[in-house]
Design a protein around this motif. Structure first.
Motif, mmCIF file in Angstrom:
data_model
loop_
_atom_site.group_PDB
_atom_site.id
_atom_site.type_symbol
_atom_site.label_atom_id
_atom_site.label_comp_id
_atom_site.label_asym_id
_atom_site.label_seq_id
_atom_site.Cartn_x
_atom_site.Cartn_y
_atom_site.Cartn_z
ATOM 1 N N ARG A 142 51.861 7.384 77.415
ATOM 2 C CA ARG A 142 50.448 7.790 77.525
ATOM 3 C C ARG A 142 50.317 9.126 78.246
ATOM 4 O O ARG A 142 49.485 9.952 77.872
ATOM 5 C CB ARG A 142 49.654 6.696 78.228
ATOM 6 N N LYS A 143 51.151 9.323 79.242
ATOM 7 C CA LYS A 143 51.127 10.604 79.970
ATOM 8 C C LYS A 143 51.534 11.741 79.031
ATOM 9 O O LYS A 143 50.925 12.812 79.037
ATOM 10 C CB LYS A 143 52.070 10.521 81.163
ATOM 11 N N GLU A 144 52.555 11.501 78.221
ATOM 12 C CA GLU A 144 53.001 12.526 77.276
ATOM 13 C C GLU A 144 51.929 12.807 76.219
ATOM 14 O O GLU A 144 51.658 13.959 75.896
ATOM 15 C CB GLU A 144 54.292 12.101 76.593
ATOM 16 N N LEU A 145 51.316 11.769 75.688
ATOM 17 C CA LEU A 145 50.251 11.956 74.696
ATOM 18 C C LEU A 145 49.123 12.812 75.247
ATOM 19 O O LEU A 145 48.558 13.644 74.528
ATOM 20 C CB LEU A 145 49.670 10.602 74.278
ATOM 21 N N ALA A 146 48.782 12.607 76.515
ATOM 22 C CA ALA A 146 47.697 13.362 77.142
ATOM 23 C C ALA A 146 48.010 14.851 77.225
ATOM 24 O O ALA A 146 47.108 15.672 77.307
ATOM 25 C CB ALA A 146 47.405 12.807 78.530
ATOM 26 N N SER A 147 49.289 15.210 77.159
ATOM 27 C CA SER A 147 49.660 16.619 77.289
ATOM 28 C C SER A 147 49.803 17.326 75.936
ATOM 29 O O SER A 147 50.062 18.527 75.908
ATOM 30 C CB SER A 147 50.971 16.740 78.075
ATOM 31 N N TRP A 148 49.657 16.593 74.847
ATOM 32 C CA TRP A 148 49.824 17.197 73.518
ATOM 33 C C TRP A 148 48.667 18.131 73.172
ATOM 34 O O TRP A 148 47.532 17.922 73.600
ATOM 35 C CB TRP A 148 49.931 16.123 72.455
ATOM 36 N N SER A 149 48.961 19.142 72.387
ATOM 37 C CA SER A 149 47.948 20.107 71.968
ATOM 38 C C SER A 149 47.129 19.544 70.802
ATOM 39 O O SER A 149 47.511 18.557 70.164
ATOM 40 C CB SER A 149 48.618 21.409 71.521
ATOM 41 N N GLU A 150 46.025 20.196 70.542
ATOM 42 C CA GLU A 150 45.160 19.809 69.414
ATOM 43 C C GLU A 150 45.944 19.835 68.106
ATOM 44 O O GLU A 150 45.795 18.953 67.262
ATOM 45 C CB GLU A 150 43.960 20.762 69.337
ATOM 46 N N ARG A 151 46.781 20.820 67.951
ATOM 47 C CA ARG A 151 47.594 20.951 66.726
ATOM 48 C C ARG A 151 48.560 19.764 66.554
ATOM 49 O O ARG A 151 48.702 19.213 65.472
ATOM 50 C CB ARG A 151 48.375 22.266 66.781
ATOM 51 N N GLU A 152 49.229 19.396 67.647
ATOM 52 C CA GLU A 152 50.159 18.269 67.589
ATOM 53 C C GLU A 152 49.432 16.968 67.261
ATOM 54 O O GLU A 152 49.927 16.151 66.469
ATOM 55 C CB GLU A 152 50.910 18.125 68.917
ATOM 56 N N LEU A 153 48.270 16.789 67.850
ATOM 57 C CA LEU A 153 47.484 15.584 67.561
ATOM 58 C C LEU A 153 47.042 15.561 66.101
ATOM 59 O O LEU A 153 47.085 14.518 65.449
ATOM 60 C CB LEU A 153 46.271 15.509 68.483
ATOM 61 N N HIS A 154 46.626 16.704 65.607
ATOM 62 C CA HIS A 154 46.208 16.798 64.214
ATOM 63 C C HIS A 154 47.371 16.449 63.273
ATOM 64 O O HIS A 154 47.178 15.774 62.259
ATOM 65 C CB HIS A 154 45.678 18.202 63.898
ATOM 66 N N ASP A 155 48.559 16.904 63.620
ATOM 67 C CA ASP A 155 49.733 16.645 62.786
ATOM 68 C C ASP A 155 50.015 15.146 62.629
ATOM 69 O O ASP A 155 50.529 14.720 61.591
ATOM 70 C CB ASP A 155 50.977 17.326 63.362
ATOM 71 N N ILE A 156 49.729 14.352 63.660
ATOM 72 C CA ILE A 156 49.980 12.914 63.554
ATOM 73 C C ILE A 156 48.704 12.117 63.263
ATOM 74 O O ILE A 156 48.728 10.897 63.231
ATOM 75 C CB ILE A 156 50.676 12.362 64.822
ATOM 76 N N LEU A 160 45.689 12.061 64.970
ATOM 77 C CA LEU A 160 44.927 11.538 66.098
ATOM 78 C C LEU A 160 43.946 12.585 66.604
ATOM 79 O O LEU A 160 44.165 13.780 66.449
ATOM 80 C CB LEU A 160 45.864 11.132 67.238
ATOM 81 N N SER A 161 42.874 12.107 67.215
ATOM 82 C CA SER A 161 41.885 13.010 67.804
ATOM 83 C C SER A 161 41.916 12.844 69.321
ATOM 84 O O SER A 161 42.547 11.932 69.858
ATOM 85 C CB SER A 161 40.488 12.672 67.287
ATOM 86 N N TRP A 162 41.190 13.716 70.006
ATOM 87 C CA TRP A 162 41.140 13.619 71.463
ATOM 88 C C TRP A 162 40.485 12.318 71.897
ATOM 89 O O TRP A 162 40.840 11.755 72.930
ATOM 90 C CB TRP A 162 40.406 14.811 72.067
ATOM 91 N N SER A 163 39.532 11.814 71.115
ATOM 92 C CA SER A 163 38.904 10.546 71.490
ATOM 93 C C SER A 163 39.909 9.393 71.390
ATOM 94 O O SER A 163 39.868 8.460 72.197
ATOM 95 C CB SER A 163 37.664 10.262 70.640
ATOM 96 N N ASP A 164 40.799 9.449 70.393
ATOM 97 C CA ASP A 164 41.862 8.441 70.293
ATOM 98 C C ASP A 164 42.761 8.486 71.525
ATOM 99 O O ASP A 164 43.131 7.444 72.083
ATOM 100 C CB ASP A 164 42.729 8.663 69.050
ATOM 101 N N ILE A 165 43.101 9.690 71.930
ATOM 102 C CA ILE A 165 43.986 9.868 73.085
ATOM 103 C C ILE A 165 43.285 9.426 74.365
ATOM 104 O O ILE A 165 43.886 8.758 75.206
ATOM 105 C CB ILE A 165 44.453 11.336 73.200
ATOM 106 N N ALA A 166 42.008 9.774 74.506
ATOM 107 C CA ALA A 166 41.257 9.367 75.698
ATOM 108 C C ALA A 166 41.201 7.842 75.793
ATOM 109 O O ALA A 166 41.407 7.274 76.875
ATOM 110 C CB ALA A 166 39.857 9.946 75.661
ATOM 111 N N TYR A 167 40.962 7.182 74.668
ATOM 112 C CA TYR A 167 40.926 5.719 74.665
ATOM 113 C C TYR A 167 42.273 5.147 75.109
ATOM 114 O O TYR A 167 42.339 4.228 75.910
ATOM 115 C CB TYR A 167 40.561 5.209 73.265
ATOM 116 N N GLU A 168 43.344 5.696 74.584
ATOM 117 C CA GLU A 168 44.688 5.182 74.887
ATOM 118 C C GLU A 168 45.094 5.480 76.334
ATOM 119 O O GLU A 168 45.642 4.628 77.021
ATOM 120 C CB GLU A 168 45.708 5.783 73.929
ATOM 121 N N THR A 169 44.838 6.681 76.805
ATOM 122 C CA THR A 169 45.293 7.064 78.147
ATOM 123 C C THR A 169 44.452 6.442 79.258
ATOM 124 O O THR A 169 44.912 6.374 80.401
ATOM 125 C CB THR A 169 45.320 8.593 78.315
#
Length: 67
Positions: free
Chosen positions: A35-49, A51-60
């Motif tokens: 979860r800590k690593e996911l929180a540090s990913w860039s918008e581009r990296e999230l888009h590639d897999i 996921l959106s920032w809201s997905d990451i916020a929910y998870e972290t």
């Protein structure tokens, strides 16, 4: 060639309390680190897999003991 294993060579014991505790702590640490690593990913990296920032916020925001 036989693959028979003698009954006396099979471990019939359940994992001990210490082993279970160690396994649980390991899983919790893995969740925390992922979860800590996911929180540090860039918008581009999230888009590639996908996921959106809201997905990451929910998870972290989940505590490490929740899957």
């Amino acid at each position: 060639m036989s693959t028979y294993t003698h009954e006396s060579m099979i471990n019939h014991h359940e994992p001990g309390l210490f082993s279970q505790l160690a396994d649980t702590l390991y899983v919790w640490r893995q969740r925390y680190q992922a979860r800590k690593e996911l929180a540090s990913w860039s918008e581009r990296e999230l888009h590639d897999i996908g996921l959106s920032w809201s997905d990451i916020a929910y998870e972290t925001e989940k505590p490490f003991w929740r899957a």
